[in-house]
Design a protein around this motif. Structure first.
Motif, PDB file in Angstrom:
ATOM      1  N   SER A 227      39.279  -8.431  19.635  1.00 33.08           N
ATOM      2  CA  SER A 227      39.761  -8.169  18.289  1.00 33.08           C
ATOM      3  C   SER A 227      41.006  -8.992  18.000  1.00 33.08           C
ATOM      4  O   SER A 227      41.908  -9.057  18.829  1.00 33.08           O
ATOM      5  CB  SER A 227      40.102  -6.681  18.139  1.00 33.08           C
ATOM      6  OG  SER A 227      38.968  -5.882  18.318  1.00 33.08           O
ATOM      7  N   CYS A 228      41.040  -9.615  16.825  1.00 30.27           N
ATOM      8  CA  CYS A 228      42.224 -10.345  16.382  1.00 30.27           C
ATOM      9  C   CYS A 228      42.938  -9.466  15.362  1.00 30.27           C
ATOM     10  O   CYS A 228      42.916  -9.747  14.161  1.00 30.27           O
ATOM     11  CB  CYS A 228      41.829 -11.690  15.790  1.00 30.27           C
ATOM     12  SG  CYS A 228      40.906 -12.728  16.938  1.00 30.27           S
ATOM     13  N   LEU A 229      43.509  -8.358  15.818  1.00 28.66           N
ATOM     14  CA  LEU A 229      44.070  -7.383  14.908  1.00 28.66           C
ATOM     15  C   LEU A 229      45.435  -7.814  14.411  1.00 28.66           C
ATOM     16  O   LEU A 229      46.234  -8.397  15.141  1.00 28.66           O
ATOM     17  CB  LEU A 229      44.167  -6.012  15.590  1.00 28.66           C
ATOM     18  CG  LEU A 229      42.856  -5.390  16.064  1.00 28.66           C
ATOM     19  CD1 LEU A 229      43.111  -4.014  16.655  1.00 28.66           C
ATOM     20  CD2 LEU A 229      41.853  -5.297  14.926  1.00 28.66           C
ATOM     21  N   ILE A 230      45.709  -7.476  13.179  1.00 30.39           N
ATOM     22  CA  ILE A 230      46.995  -7.760  12.571  1.00 30.39           C
ATOM     23  C   ILE A 230      48.078  -6.943  13.274  1.00 30.39           C
ATOM     24  O   ILE A 230      47.850  -5.811  13.697  1.00 30.39           O
ATOM     25  CB  ILE A 230      46.917  -7.431  11.059  1.00 30.39           C
ATOM     26  CG1 ILE A 230      48.090  -8.031  10.316  1.00 30.39           C
ATOM     27  CG2 ILE A 230      46.804  -5.943  10.814  1.00 30.39           C
ATOM     28  CD1 ILE A 230      47.907  -7.969   8.801  1.00 30.39           C
TER      29      ILE A 230
ATOM     30  N   LYS B 281      49.986  -1.046   3.070  1.00 35.87           N
ATOM     31  CA  LYS B 281      50.872  -1.134   4.240  1.00 35.87           C
ATOM     32  C   LYS B 281      50.370  -0.269   5.388  1.00 35.87           C
ATOM     33  O   LYS B 281      50.372  -0.683   6.560  1.00 35.87           O
ATOM     34  CB  LYS B 281      52.288  -0.720   3.829  1.00 35.87           C
ATOM     35  CG  LYS B 281      53.290  -0.673   4.986  1.00 35.87           C
ATOM     36  CD  LYS B 281      53.702   0.750   5.287  1.00 35.87           C
ATOM     37  CE  LYS B 281      54.522   0.850   6.557  1.00 35.87           C
ATOM     38  NZ  LYS B 281      55.589  -0.094   6.741  1.00 35.87           N
ATOM     39  N   ALA B 282      49.913   0.942   5.069  1.00 41.46           N
ATOM     40  CA  ALA B 282      49.420   1.842   6.109  1.00 41.46           C
ATOM     41  C   ALA B 282      48.205   1.260   6.817  1.00 41.46           C
ATOM     42  O   ALA B 282      48.029   1.436   8.028  1.00 41.46           O
ATOM     43  CB  ALA B 282      49.085   3.204   5.506  1.00 41.46           C
ATOM     44  N   ARG B 283      47.340   0.526   6.069  1.00 32.54           N
ATOM     45  CA  ARG B 283      46.147  -0.065   6.691  1.00 32.54           C
ATOM     46  C   ARG B 283      46.508  -1.241   7.582  1.00 32.54           C
ATOM     47  O   ARG B 283      45.778  -1.547   8.530  1.00 32.54           O
ATOM     48  CB  ARG B 283      45.157  -0.485   5.604  1.00 32.54           C
ATOM     49  CG  ARG B 283      44.248   0.621   5.062  1.00 32.54           C
ATOM     50  CD  ARG B 283      44.854   1.997   5.046  1.00 32.54           C
ATOM     51  NE  ARG B 283      43.971   3.013   4.544  1.00 32.54           N
ATOM     52  CZ  ARG B 283      44.056   3.539   3.322  1.00 32.54           C
ATOM     53  NH1 ARG B 283      44.988   3.140   2.462  1.00 32.54           N
ATOM     54  NH2 ARG B 283      43.208   4.488   2.962  1.00 32.54           N
ATOM     55  N   ILE B 284      47.613  -1.922   7.291  1.00 30.90           N
ATOM     56  CA  ILE B 284      48.115  -2.936   8.230  1.00 30.90           C
ATOM     57  C   ILE B 284      48.372  -2.288   9.584  1.00 30.90           C
ATOM     58  O   ILE B 284      47.976  -2.807  10.630  1.00 30.90           O
ATOM     59  CB  ILE B 284      49.410  -3.588   7.699  1.00 30.90           C
ATOM     60  CG1 ILE B 284      49.107  -4.483   6.501  1.00 30.90           C
ATOM     61  CG2 ILE B 284      50.110  -4.391   8.800  1.00 30.90           C
ATOM     62  CD1 ILE B 284      50.348  -5.058   5.840  1.00 30.90           C
ATOM     63  N   ASN B 285      49.009  -1.138   9.568  1.00 31.67           N
ATOM     64  CA  ASN B 285      49.326  -0.467  10.829  1.00 31.67           C
ATOM     65  C   ASN B 285      48.077   0.018  11.551  1.00 31.67           C
ATOM     66  O   ASN B 285      48.093   0.184  12.779  1.00 31.67           O
ATOM     67  CB  ASN B 285      50.295   0.691  10.568  1.00 31.67           C
ATOM     68  CG  ASN B 285      51.700   0.203  10.297  1.00 31.67           C
ATOM     69  OD1 ASN B 285      52.139  -0.813  10.828  1.00 31.67           O
ATOM     70  ND2 ASN B 285      52.435   0.910   9.445  1.00 31.67           N
ATOM     71  N   ALA B 286      46.987   0.211  10.819  1.00 30.31           N
ATOM     72  CA  ALA B 286      45.719   0.590  11.448  1.00 30.31           C
ATOM     73  C   ALA B 286      44.940  -0.614  11.959  1.00 30.31           C
ATOM     74  O   ALA B 286      43.913  -0.451  12.604  1.00 30.31           O
ATOM     75  CB  ALA B 286      44.854   1.373  10.461  1.00 30.31           C
ATOM     76  N   GLY B 287      45.417  -1.832  11.663  1.00 23.05           N
ATOM     77  CA  GLY B 287      44.762  -3.028  12.180  1.00 23.05           C
ATOM     78  C   GLY B 287      43.953  -3.816  11.175  1.00 23.05           C
ATOM     79  O   GLY B 287      43.368  -4.839  11.520  1.00 23.05           O
ATOM     80  N   ALA B 288      43.902  -3.347   9.913  1.00 23.18           N
ATOM     81  CA  ALA B 288      43.116  -4.062   8.905  1.00 23.18           C
ATOM     82  C   ALA B 288      43.863  -5.305   8.439  1.00 23.18           C
ATOM     83  O   ALA B 288      45.055  -5.254   8.160  1.00 23.18           O
ATOM     84  CB  ALA B 288      42.825  -3.154   7.718  1.00 23.18           C
ATOM     85  N   ASN B 289      43.138  -6.427   8.336  1.00 21.98           N
ATOM     86  CA  ASN B 289      43.754  -7.642   7.810  1.00 21.98           C
ATOM     87  C   ASN B 289      43.180  -8.051   6.454  1.00 21.98           C
ATOM     88  O   ASN B 289      43.617  -9.024   5.858  1.00 21.98           O
ATOM     89  CB  ASN B 289      43.648  -8.805   8.801  1.00 21.98           C
ATOM     90  CG  ASN B 289      42.263  -8.970   9.377  1.00 21.98           C
ATOM     91  OD1 ASN B 289      41.391  -8.136   9.184  1.00 21.98           O
ATOM     92  ND2 ASN B 289      42.053 -10.060  10.102  1.00 21.98           N
TER      93      ASN B 289
END
Length: 479
Positions: free
Chosen positions: A62-65, A352-360
């Motif tokens: 995974s290339c997670l943010i 912003k919250a989805r960034i912390n969950a790994g969504a890019n």
């Protein structure tokens, strides 16, 4: 309801692809018992996320943010220290939490608001309220558009000050010990300023304001959180409430090389599905091998006329069962945040919250987090401002956003399709209000608007609601 979807996609080889799509599209006692949508067991991995060469035939990682602040916040006390922390909490002055306060405790402790480590102190509150972001110690900024605060009244404030303490215990709605708030700071709660800057209006009738702020105390207490155990609601839906860390572990297990998030607080119809499936197709065309959809319904406070969470989760389950979305490439999980209906200000928090969950990648609709004006017959916010703000908001630069086309019901093809202006008369726009009217009356929408199983869930809900209303009316009519 008409949606305008904005997505900006970054190819794995660092060129930017942009396109435009417009799309059509209180807590209650639980009524339904959905089957688990999250159908595969979590595989917890301690491996660090990193990019692998695209030519590697052996493994894709995974290339997670990266999470805001560089790492996810986890404020749940380890089990080995839990007993001593509970004993410490029992000796402290107590602050009672509402159900919505508890939802914010979950948001903070699981890392959705990383790098925030507790309810905001005054400096953090003012930065959030006036700048929509927080400045970290290294000088970098992270987006934080909504103040996350805990209100107390005069009596509680005086009791805490009288105890000469730097820590308090937080009690849940059912008198259970939930957390310790330490290094506390108490400061004035200027409600009018908070409402005006968050919503852009002080008009009466704002759902979150009436439910939370109007009745709240005139003081705010901030500090560092230590949550005594994971937050559970025991409502049959806890298995859907995956934390950012659990989601990242699952994205890694599925070898996702892109994660695109779709938030909603309404049932999924085939127009939504068209947008989500088309997004995945575009990502594949851009060279990604395994993009994963995070279907992420909001699970905290919503206004009284929204479809309740348990009904929505049952409906989402049917969407996957009926094959409208692919379970192999979709994760359905509950986002625990309460809903503010604060338009462009709030949609920054959702992203912003989805960034912390790994969504890019983040799909955003027309008038995201908006609502009708509470006193005038118009939208409270400009429907296009949400997507424009997301493209400019400080701290969200690493999140990819991109516009799509409008989707509506094609009366010729008898399915949801992207709108074709050359034959506009063939398309039918079914608003959320019209959809609810269909369900309330028991009338079926056009074939192809929503999967049959999902529609039946809504019809049953509105039938039960109508029966409950009729029963209440009978009880109130004098004999």
């Amino acid at each position: 309801m008409s949606l305008t979807i904005t997505i900006r996609l970054q190819h794995a080889n660092n060129f930017l692809y942009t396109s435009t799509v417009h799309a059509t599209s209180t807590i209650r006692k639980r009524r339904f018992h959905p089957k688990p949508i999250y159908y595969t067991p979590l595989v917890i991995s301690n491996r660090k996320t990193k990019s692998w060469p695209s030519e590697s035939p052996l493994m894709v990682k995974s290339c997670l943010i990266e999470a805001d602040g560089g790492s996810l916040v986890d404020l749940v006390v380890p089990e080995t220290k839990r007993a001593s922390k509970i004993a410490e909490a029992e000796a402290l002055p107590q602050v009672r939490l509402t159900r919505i306060d508890l939802e914010w405790v979950q948001v903070i402790c699981e890392g959705w608001a990383s790098p925030l480590k507790g309810f905001m102190k005054e400096g953090e509150y003012l930065q959030s309220l006036h700048f929509n972001c927080l400045r970290m110690e290294d000088g970098r900024f992270v987006n934080m558009s909504l103040p996350i605060v805990l209100a107390i009244d005069e009596e509680v404030k005086d009791r805490i000050i009288g105890a000469s303490t730097t820590s308090v215990a937080l009690l849940g709605p059912h008198d259970d010990l939930v957390a310790i708030l330490s290094s506390i700071e108490i400061y004035k709660h200027n409600k009018e300023e908070r409402i005006a800057r968050t919503w852009g209006t002080t008009a009466p009738g704002l759902p979150y304001v009436e439910e939370v702020i109007t009745t709240a105390g005139n003081w705010l207490i901030g500090g560092d959180l230590e949550v005594l155990k994971p937050i559970k609601y025991n409502d049959g839906l806890d298995n859907y409430r995956l934390s950012p860390k659990q989601l990242r572990d699952e994205f890694d297990r599925r070898q996702a090389d892109a994660v695109f998030a779709f938030q909603l607080r309404n049932p999924v119809h085939n127009g939504h599905a068209l947008l989500m499936n088309d997004t995945r197709t575009r990502l594949l065309e851009m060279g990604y091998k395994n993009p994963i959809l995070l279907l992420h319904p909001l699970g905290g406070f919503t206004k009284a006329d929204d479809v309740p969470l348990d009904v929505r989760m049952e409906q989402h389950s049917k969407v996957l069962e009926d094959g409208v979305l692919d379970p192999e490439t979709t994760i359905v999980s509950i986002f625990p945040s309460p809903m503010h209906y604060a338009g462009p200000t709030e949609v920054q928090w959702h992203a912003k919250a989805r960034i912390n969950a790994g969504a890019n990648f983040y799909i955003v609709g027309r008038d995201p987090a908006g609502m009708g004006h509470p006193t005038d017959k118009r939208d409270l916010y400009d429907p296009d401002h949400g997507k424009k703000v997301l493209s400019m908001a400080p701290g969200l630069e690493k999140l990819n956003i991109l516009p799509f086309k409008v989707a509506a019901y094609d009366t010729v093809a008898k399915k949801m399709a992207f709108f074709d202006p050359s034959r506009a008369k063939d398309f039918l726009f079914i608003s959320g209000t019209k959809m609810r009217a269909y369900a309330r009356s028991g009338e079926n929408p056009p074939d192809g608007f929503m999967c049959r199983g999902g529609w039946e869930v809504l019809v049953r809900y509105y039938e039960s609601l109508q029966a409950s209303e009729e029963s209440t009316q009978k009880q109130t009519v004098p004999a």
